[in-house]
Write a protein that holds these residues in place. Structure first.
Motif, PDB file in Angstrom:
ATOM      1  N   VAL A 260       0.875  -1.177   0.000  1.00 13.91           N
ATOM      2  CA  VAL A 260       0.000   0.000   0.000  1.00 13.91           C
ATOM      3  C   VAL A 260       0.904   1.216   0.000  1.00 13.91           C
ATOM      4  N   SER A 261       0.682   2.137  -0.929  1.00  9.42           N
ATOM      5  CA  SER A 261       1.535   3.328  -0.910  1.00  9.42           C
ATOM      6  C   SER A 261       0.707   4.602  -0.852  1.00  9.42           C
ATOM      7  N   ALA A 262       1.248   5.580  -0.147  1.00 12.44           N
ATOM      8  CA  ALA A 262       0.560   6.848   0.097  1.00 12.44           C
ATOM      9  C   ALA A 262       1.498   8.012  -0.204  1.00 12.44           C
ATOM     10  N   ALA A 263       0.904   9.184  -0.440  1.00  7.47           N
ATOM     11  CA  ALA A 263       1.684  10.407  -0.658  1.00  7.47           C
ATOM     12  C   ALA A 263       1.250  11.426   0.397  1.00  7.47           C
ATOM     13  N   GLU A 264       2.227  12.042   1.044  1.00  6.13           N
ATOM     14  CA  GLU A 264       1.968  12.899   2.218  1.00  6.13           C
ATOM     15  C   GLU A 264       0.926  13.987   1.962  1.00  6.13           C
ATOM     16  N   LEU A 265       0.952  14.611   0.787  1.00  9.42           N
ATOM     17  CA  LEU A 265       0.081  15.763   0.532  1.00  9.42           C
ATOM     18  C   LEU A 265      -1.241  15.388  -0.143  1.00  9.42           C
ATOM     19  N   ASP A 266      -1.493  14.103  -0.236  1.00 10.72           N
ATOM     20  CA  ASP A 266      -2.710  13.602  -0.877  1.00 10.72           C
ATOM     21  C   ASP A 266      -3.861  13.651   0.127  1.00 10.72           C
ATOM     22  N   GLU A 267      -5.055  14.117  -0.309  1.00  8.27           N
ATOM     23  CA  GLU A 267      -6.185  14.131   0.634  1.00  8.27           C
ATOM     24  C   GLU A 267      -6.627  12.703   1.003  1.00  8.27           C
ATOM     25  N   LEU A 268      -6.151  11.719   0.268  1.00  9.45           N
ATOM     26  CA  LEU A 268      -6.482  10.317   0.576  1.00  9.45           C
ATOM     27  C   LEU A 268      -5.474   9.679   1.548  1.00  9.45           C
ATOM     28  N   TRP A 269      -4.479  10.459   1.981  1.00 11.58           N
ATOM     29  CA  TRP A 269      -3.377   9.920   2.791  1.00 11.58           C
ATOM     30  C   TRP A 269      -3.861   9.170   4.036  1.00 11.58           C
ATOM     31  N   SER A 270      -4.715   9.806   4.815  1.00 10.14           N
ATOM     32  CA  SER A 270      -5.175   9.197   6.080  1.00 10.14           C
ATOM     33  C   SER A 270      -5.900   7.890   5.833  1.00 10.14           C
ATOM     34  N   ARG A 271      -6.654   7.847   4.758  1.00 11.38           N
ATOM     35  CA  ARG A 271      -7.417   6.643   4.393  1.00 11.38           C
ATOM     36  C   ARG A 271      -6.455   5.510   4.013  1.00 11.38           C
ATOM     37  N   CYS A 272      -5.360   5.847   3.317  1.00 12.72           N
ATOM     38  CA  CYS A 272      -4.353   4.833   2.947  1.00 12.72           C
ATOM     39  C   CYS A 272      -3.709   4.237   4.195  1.00 12.72           C
ATOM     40  N   VAL A 273      -3.375   5.115   5.154  1.00 11.86           N
ATOM     41  CA  VAL A 273      -2.773   4.661   6.418  1.00 11.86           C
ATOM     42  C   VAL A 273      -3.747   3.752   7.156  1.00 11.86           C
ATOM     43  N   LEU A 274      -5.019   4.178   7.202  1.00 11.71           N
ATOM     44  CA  LEU A 274      -6.048   3.388   7.880  1.00 11.71           C
ATOM     45  C   LEU A 274      -6.216   2.014   7.211  1.00 11.71           C
ATOM     46  N   TYR A 275      -6.161   2.006   5.901  1.00 14.19           N
ATOM     47  CA  TYR A 275      -6.313   0.739   5.154  1.00 14.19           C
ATOM     48  C   TYR A 275      -5.182  -0.228   5.539  1.00 14.19           C
ATOM     49  N   TYR A 276      -3.970   0.305   5.512  1.00 14.47           N
ATOM     50  CA  TYR A 276      -2.796  -0.509   5.877  1.00 14.47           C
ATOM     51  C   TYR A 276      -2.956  -1.089   7.287  1.00 14.47           C
ATOM     52  N   ASN A 277      -3.340  -0.220   8.242  1.00 16.00           N
ATOM     53  CA  ASN A 277      -3.492  -0.668   9.632  1.00 16.00           C
ATOM     54  C   ASN A 277      -4.635  -1.670   9.780  1.00 16.00           C
ATOM     55  N   THR A 278      -5.717  -1.436   9.034  1.00 18.89           N
ATOM     56  CA  THR A 278      -6.879  -2.329   9.107  1.00 18.89           C
ATOM     57  C   THR A 278      -6.518  -3.711   8.567  1.00 18.89           C
ATOM     58  N   VAL A 279      -5.744  -3.744   7.480  1.00 15.53           N
ATOM     59  CA  VAL A 279      -5.284  -5.034   6.938  1.00 15.53           C
ATOM     60  C   VAL A 279      -4.438  -5.759   7.985  1.00 15.53           C
ATOM     61  N   LYS A 280      -3.508  -5.010   8.586  1.00 12.16           N
ATOM     62  CA  LYS A 280      -2.594  -5.615   9.583  1.00 12.16           C
ATOM     63  C   LYS A 280      -3.355  -6.212  10.765  1.00 12.16           C
ATOM     64  N   GLU A 281      -4.422  -5.507  11.160  1.00 12.98           N
ATOM     65  CA  GLU A 281      -5.166  -5.925  12.376  1.00 12.98           C
ATOM     66  C   GLU A 281      -6.304  -6.899  12.069  1.00 12.98           C
ATOM     67  N   SER A 282      -6.511  -7.201  10.786  1.00 15.68           N
ATOM     68  CA  SER A 282      -7.698  -7.976  10.383  1.00 15.68           C
ATOM     69  C   SER A 282      -7.566  -9.479  10.615  1.00 15.68           C
ATOM     70  N   GLY A 283      -6.308  -9.933  10.839  1.00 15.24           N
ATOM     71  CA  GLY A 283      -6.092 -11.372  10.919  1.00 15.24           C
ATOM     72  C   GLY A 283      -5.758 -11.969   9.555  1.00 15.24           C
ATOM     73  N   TRP A 284      -5.605 -11.083   8.563  1.00 13.17           N
ATOM     74  CA  TRP A 284      -5.183 -11.543   7.233  1.00 13.17           C
ATOM     75  C   TRP A 284      -3.824 -12.233   7.357  1.00 13.17           C
ATOM     76  N   LYS A 285      -3.671 -13.344   6.647  1.00 11.63           N
ATOM     77  CA  LYS A 285      -2.478 -14.183   6.824  1.00 11.63           C
ATOM     78  C   LYS A 285      -1.267 -13.740   5.992  1.00 11.63           C
ATOM     79  N   GLY A 286      -1.429 -12.733   5.154  1.00 15.94           N
ATOM     80  CA  GLY A 286      -0.337 -12.344   4.258  1.00 15.94           C
ATOM     81  C   GLY A 286       0.638 -11.348   4.862  1.00 15.94           C
ATOM     82  N   GLU A 287       1.491 -10.834   3.994  1.00 20.50           N
ATOM     83  CA  GLU A 287       2.535  -9.885   4.409  1.00 20.50           C
ATOM     84  C   GLU A 287       2.239  -8.540   3.735  1.00 20.50           C
ATOM     85  N   VAL A 288       2.059  -7.499   4.542  1.00 26.48           N
ATOM     86  CA  VAL A 288       1.701  -6.185   3.995  1.00 26.48           C
ATOM     87  C   VAL A 288       2.820  -5.177   4.235  1.00 26.48           C
TER      88      VAL A 288
END
Length: 323
Positions: A260-288
């Motif tokens: 997952v990649s984000a750009a600091e000045l993008d208005e979607l930045w916070s959502r990208c960070v949240l997505y990454y964290n949500t994947v990590k905390e979801s119990g998904w078995k892969g590597e993010v």
């Protein structure tokens, strides 16, 4: 044609206008460029193909410069371009530059999908086009024996199929990965990795540093509501808001590696960070993995493809594809 026919009935600035006669005028987007038997900058070959006549889906396929007769199969990247679901193209200048650079750097076979755009094609039709295209790509796996496109059947390693996309294409890639977690693909192909750059996700409640007031005036809010006014849950439909109360768990993502990649000045930045964290905390078995680029805007590596940061970004994406 009378001037009445050219009356604007609705528009979604800054992307397009719809006229009374039903025609759509796109007001943004980079020019269309032809494929190249050998790109002078990268040595990458590309050609345009038809995936499906009905629905009308085409694609641009890319092959890196092969120095010797190669018996080694190459990873396959199925790519969905960005452009708010309604502009840009797999055949546009900026997307072609992106694919040439990425294919040269990562030595992969790539296929960039020309799905039908909104508003002519409804949003659900776009996701369907993209799933159909992925099924078609997987039909070239050895188990299926498809040889409609020799670059895929000859050079593609179907143990290493990646799905990628930028912006709205990142949203499409996410939704396709969720579907791949539920449904099987031709030849028993399993998606190996997903590549989401600056994916377009949104929701009614602000997260992180998102704007809290007048959210309905933000382009990210307007695009989805305009193009999919009947979406159950509106902007909180799970296809747009992965964090909505009724959204399925991201543990269902149908791949084993994700970037997952984000750009600091993008208005979607916070959502990208949240997505990454949500994947990590979801119990998904892969590597993010998460890549955050400071001082850059949305889709900078595509729109400012000559910049140093763009070149670094391509190398970073390539290193993910090479693992």
């Amino acid at each position: 044609m009378g001037s009445m026919d050219k009356e604007v009935v609705s528009e979604l600035p800054p992307f397009f206008r719809i006229y009374k006669d039903g025609s759509v005028e796109r007001t943004r987007g980079s020019p269309i460029v032809p494929p190249s038997p050998e790109d002078p900058e990268t040595g990458v070959s590309s050609k345009d193909i038809t995936v499906s006549e009905n629905p009308k889906i085409s694609a641009r396929v890319y092959l890196p410069k092969l120095t010797q007769v190669t018996t080694q199969k190459l990873p396959v990247l199925v790519y969905y371009h960005g452009g708010a679901f309604c502009i840009e193209s797999a055949f546009s200048l900026v997307e072609t530059k992106l694919m040439n650079s990425l294919v040269a750097e990562a030595k992969i076979v790539a296929i960039s999908i020309e799905y039908q755009l909104a508003p002519e094609n409804p949003i659900l039709g776009i996701y369907e086009d993209c799933w159909t295209a992925l099924q078609w790509v997987c039909s070239h796996s050895p188990a299926e024996g498809g040889n409609k496109e020799p670059w895929l059947s000859t050079y593609g390693n179907f143990e290493k199929v990646f799905i990628g996309g930028d912006s709205s294409g990142g949203n499409i890639a996410h939704n396709i990965l969720m579907r791949a977690g539920r449904e099987s693909l031709p030849g028993g192909v399993k998606i190996y990795g997903g590549l989401l750059t600056h994916p377009y996700f949104w929701g009614s409640k602000p997260v992180g540093r998102e704007v809290t007031e007048n959210r309905e005036k933000i382009v990210s809010d307007q695009v989805w509501r305009f193009l999919y006014p009947t979406a159950p849950g509106g902007i909180d439909n799970p296809m747009m808001n992965f964090n909505a109360p009724d959204a399925p768990s991201l543990a269902q993502l149908g791949c084993c590696r994700l970037l997952v990649s984000a750009a600091e000045l993008d208005e979607l930045w916070s959502r990208c960070v949240l997505y990454y964290n949500t994947v990590k905390e979801s119990g998904w078995k892969g590597e993010v993995e998460f890549v955050d680029v400071e001082g850059e805007e949305h889709a900078f590596h595509i729109l400012n493809y000559e910049s140093e940061n763009a070149k670094k970004m391509i190398k970073r994406l390539a290193s993910f594809l090479l693992k």
